[in-house]
Design a protein around this motif. Structure first.
Motif, mmCIF file in Angstrom:
data_model
loop_
_atom_site.group_PDB
_atom_site.id
_atom_site.type_symbol
_atom_site.label_atom_id
_atom_site.label_comp_id
_atom_site.label_asym_id
_atom_site.label_seq_id
_atom_site.Cartn_x
_atom_site.Cartn_y
_atom_site.Cartn_z
ATOM 1 N N TRP A 185 0.823 -1.206 0.000
ATOM 2 C CA TRP A 185 0.000 0.000 0.000
ATOM 3 C C TRP A 185 0.859 1.259 0.000
ATOM 4 O O TRP A 185 0.464 2.289 -0.561
ATOM 5 N N GLY A 186 2.030 1.194 0.604
ATOM 6 C CA GLY A 186 2.952 2.317 0.491
ATOM 7 C C GLY A 186 3.409 2.521 -0.937
ATOM 8 O O GLY A 186 3.507 3.661 -1.420
ATOM 9 N N LEU A 187 3.679 1.430 -1.637
ATOM 10 C CA LEU A 187 4.062 1.521 -3.050
ATOM 11 C C LEU A 187 2.929 2.070 -3.897
ATOM 12 O O LEU A 187 3.146 2.912 -4.781
ATOM 13 N N VAL A 188 1.713 1.623 -3.640
ATOM 14 C CA VAL A 188 0.561 2.124 -4.401
ATOM 15 C C VAL A 188 0.366 3.620 -4.162
ATOM 16 O O VAL A 188 0.081 4.388 -5.088
ATOM 17 N N GLY A 189 0.540 4.056 -2.916
ATOM 18 C CA GLY A 189 0.374 5.480 -2.632
ATOM 19 C C GLY A 189 1.408 6.343 -3.321
ATOM 20 O O GLY A 189 1.076 7.379 -3.927
ATOM 21 N N VAL A 190 2.675 5.928 -3.262
ATOM 22 C CA VAL A 190 3.732 6.711 -3.909
ATOM 23 C C VAL A 190 3.567 6.693 -5.417
ATOM 24 O O VAL A 190 3.703 7.726 -6.096
ATOM 25 N N TRP A 191 3.267 5.523 -5.974
ATOM 26 C CA TRP A 191 3.099 5.431 -7.421
ATOM 27 C C TRP A 191 1.877 6.210 -7.895
ATOM 28 O O TRP A 191 1.922 6.876 -8.932
ATOM 29 N N GLY A 192 0.783 6.147 -7.153
ATOM 30 C CA GLY A 192 -0.405 6.901 -7.546
ATOM 31 C C GLY A 192 -0.169 8.396 -7.520
ATOM 32 O O GLY A 192 -0.621 9.131 -8.405
ATOM 33 N N THR A 193 0.566 8.871 -6.508
ATOM 34 C CA THR A 193 0.876 10.296 -6.444
ATOM 35 C C THR A 193 1.728 10.735 -7.619
ATOM 36 O O THR A 193 1.480 11.773 -8.247
ATOM 37 N N SER A 194 2.770 9.955 -7.932
ATOM 38 C CA SER A 194 3.628 10.308 -9.064
ATOM 39 C C SER A 194 2.887 10.197 -10.394
ATOM 40 O O SER A 194 3.100 11.006 -11.307
ATOM 41 N N PHE A 195 1.978 9.210 -10.504
ATOM 42 C CA PHE A 195 1.235 9.051 -11.750
ATOM 43 C C PHE A 195 0.288 10.228 -11.976
ATOM 44 O O PHE A 195 0.206 10.781 -13.077
ATOM 45 N N VAL A 196 -0.427 10.622 -10.932
ATOM 46 C CA VAL A 196 -1.338 11.762 -11.056
ATOM 47 C C VAL A 196 -0.556 13.048 -11.316
ATOM 48 O O VAL A 196 -0.958 13.897 -12.128
ATOM 49 N N GLY A 197 0.592 13.207 -10.647
ATOM 50 C CA GLY A 197 1.407 14.382 -10.898
ATOM 51 C C GLY A 197 1.939 14.432 -12.315
ATOM 52 O O GLY A 197 2.000 15.500 -12.935
ATOM 53 N N GLY A 198 2.322 13.263 -12.869
ATOM 54 C CA GLY A 198 2.784 13.236 -14.247
ATOM 55 C C GLY A 198 1.686 13.555 -15.240
ATOM 56 O O GLY A 198 1.897 14.295 -16.211
ATOM 57 N N LEU A 199 0.480 13.038 -14.986
ATOM 58 C CA LEU A 199 -0.637 13.375 -15.876
ATOM 59 C C LEU A 199 -0.975 14.856 -15.813
ATOM 60 O O LEU A 199 -1.276 15.493 -16.829
ATOM 61 N N GLN A 200 -0.915 15.427 -14.619
ATOM 62 C CA GLN A 200 -1.226 16.844 -14.478
ATOM 63 C C GLN A 200 -0.201 17.714 -15.194
ATOM 64 O O GLN A 200 -0.553 18.681 -15.872
ATOM 65 N N SER A 201 1.090 17.357 -15.078
ATOM 66 C CA SER A 201 2.116 18.136 -15.767
ATOM 67 C C SER A 201 1.990 18.009 -17.277
ATOM 68 O O SER A 201 2.165 18.978 -18.019
ATOM 69 N N ASN A 202 1.647 16.802 -17.762
ATOM 70 C CA ASN A 202 1.450 16.637 -19.208
ATOM 71 C C ASN A 202 0.249 17.425 -19.700
ATOM 72 O O ASN A 202 0.269 18.006 -20.789
ATOM 73 N N THR A 203 -0.814 17.490 -18.892
ATOM 74 C CA THR A 203 -1.990 18.269 -19.289
ATOM 75 C C THR A 203 -1.675 19.751 -19.346
ATOM 76 O O THR A 203 -2.089 20.467 -20.281
ATOM 77 N N GLU A 204 -0.925 20.236 -18.363
ATOM 78 C CA GLU A 204 -0.548 21.647 -18.374
ATOM 79 C C GLU A 204 0.356 21.979 -19.550
ATOM 80 O O GLU A 204 0.220 23.036 -20.178
#
Length: 498
Positions: free
Chosen positions: A466-485
């Motif tokens: 669950w720690g891995l899922v949390g870190v990966w989910g945060t980085s994945f959402v951050g990467g999508l947000q930066s690509n959208t911007e």
């Protein structure tokens, strides 16, 4: 008069254009061709604004101290929030499975039957003590009124009834055994472990060894960074490459892709992680003991626990192999994952962000699947340092004593592969899912197999997953947000052009 050489193109430098800045300094140039000119020293540049490149000046001493305090507070708060789950995971990893763990329902029925039998025995003793032989015979004329004395008469209450202490025996806590150890209904449940620990030793027991964990994390990061810089200087590797390729996070760092020597970066990072783990192994072992012992088992300080080692402040010999493998293999996999994904699979974090994120998650899952069995063996080897008398040195054997832990732990440590074999094939019992289904449907009796199987090596795996899922989910959402911007900005630029 100004030298004409600065206005006529030099035939040896036909494409050289003299600068227009500093023309007033040209008369200072000498006509001697053999003497180097120093006209550039007299150039005067206009005032340039560097505010866009250097927004802030040098930080003050007060600002630097405040920044360090904020970072330390944030790291300590992170340790405090995650310490209960770390304690539960360590308890599950070191606990030796009992032979009757599968018989939970029959065991509950047996305990209930034993409690009923104890209560019935108590009432039988009460009836026996108050039988008709103890009562005087009021209908006999010849016998004098003499109330017999019985040494077994229980203490009576206000209305002649026996007191609660004699009538109903005290039933012990279901989470605690007579030897002070906690009892777990489910040997794979984190919440049941935390509940049993808090009910026996109090709520603060879930934060055992918090300060030791914080000190260990700080020392690990500091020493590993120092060793990376030192090894980079010794082997002539760019320091920026070796320091940027850190594998401390759950998701692999992509900065290693810009390294000029990726193979050397991987090897030096792995070596630094191994050296720091070997140097700080006594601190990690002391932290394990503080978690697995009750508050009555001294000493309760980090320095005091380090002094109880067979070789104080030094790593015991039996911890060298497992500590080396636990620190090198996960670091090697985590550091080399970006190189493998880009070189062999053709994935790029800029061109294929979604595929890259999914691939790094799978790589981190593989890293976690290898790290957890090794960590389970490491924890058992660490606590066996104090529970096994074979690791006592001749000089300290008279001073050391076998400690009492809150859960059953191994009394000896035989090595990496023998410990894995003992967990999977010898320790406790296991039952396949097919046999469980058949037993529940009544088609076949329950079949127990010796050993816990592979599942016994992954106790407490949910904490890391669950720690891995949390870190990966945060980085994945951050990467999508930066690509959208970035896409929105590019669309705005093209829209402005047209």
């Amino acid at each position: 008069m100004q030298d004409s050489r600065h206005h006529v193109p030099n035939p040896l430098r036909p494409y050289y254009v003299p600068p227009s800045i500093g023309a007033d300094a040209l008369p200072n140039a000498t006509s001697n061709a053999s003497k180097p000119t120093s006209s550039s020293s007299g150039f005067t540049f206009p005032d340039l604004d560097y505010s866009d490149y250097i927004p802030d000046g040098s930080p003050s001493l007060t600002g630097s101290i405040k920044s360090y305090i904020d970072q330390a507070f944030w790291k300590y708060a992170t340790v405090v929030l995650g310490q209960p789950f770390e304690v539960a995971k360590l308890i599950l990893q070191t606990r030796v499975a009992q032979d009757d763990e599968l018989d939970e329902i029959p065991k509950k029925r047996l305990q209930h039957h034993d409690q009923e039998e104890v209560q019935l025995n108590g009432f039988d003793e009460y009836n026996e003590e108050h039988s008709s032989d103890d009562e005087p015979n009021y209908f006999t004329s010849a016998a004098p009124f003499d109330r017999p004395f019985s040494s077994r008469s229980p203490a009576r209450g206000r209305r002649g009834r026996p007191s609660r202490e004699s009538a109903s025996p005290r039933i012990p806590d279901r989470h605690q055994k007579s030897d002070g150890r906690i009892h777990l209904k489910n040997p794979h449940s984190l919440l049941d472990t935390l509940s049993a620990l808090s009910s026996t030793d109090g709520g603060l027991a879930m934060w055992r060894a918090t300060n030791s964990t914080f000190v260990y994390n700080i020392l690990t990061r500091t020493l590993e960074t120092f060793l990376k810089g030192f090894l980079a200087a010794v082997f002539a590797v760019a320091e920026n490459d070796i320091l940027s390729g850190s594998a401390g996070g759950a998701v692999p760092d992509t900065s290693i892709l810009s390294s000029t020597t990726p193979l050397a970066t991987i090897l030096l990072s792995t070596s630094a992680a191994a050296l720091s783990a070997l140097v700080l192994a006594p601190v990690d072992a002391a932290r394990t003991r503080l978690i697995l012992t009750s508050s009555n088992e001294g000493p309760r300080t980090l320095l005091g626990t380090l002094q109880t080692l067979p070789t104080p402040y030094l790593i015991p010999a039996h911890l060298l192999p497992i500590t080396f493998f636990t620190s090198t293999l996960p670091t090697l996999i985590s550091t080399s994952t970006p190189i493998v994904l880009k070189s062999y699979l053709g994935l790029d974090p800029a061109m294929n962000p979604a595929s890259w994120s999914l691939a790094t998650f799978l790589g981190s899952a593989v890293d976690l699947s290898i790290k957890f069995p090794l960590e389970t063996v490491l924890r058992r080897a660490q606590i066996a340092t104090w529970t096994s008398p074979s690791y006592s040195s001749p000089t300290t054997s008279s001073k050391r004593k076998i400690i009492t832990t809150i859960v059953p732990v191994p009394q000896s440590y035989r090595g990496v592969l023998p410990t894995i074999w003992s967990i999977t094939r010898e320790e406790g019992f296991s039952e396949s899912q097919k046999d469980k289904t058949a037993a529940l449907m009544g088609k076949a009796p329950r079949r127990k197999r010796k050993g816990q199987g592979i599942e016994g090596l992954y106790r407490g795996w949910r904490v890391g997953f669950w720690g891995l899922v949390g870190v990966w989910g945060t980085s994945f959402v951050g990467g999508l947000q930066s690509n959208t911007e970035a896409a929105s900005a590019e669309a705005g630029v093209h829209g402005g052009k047209f």
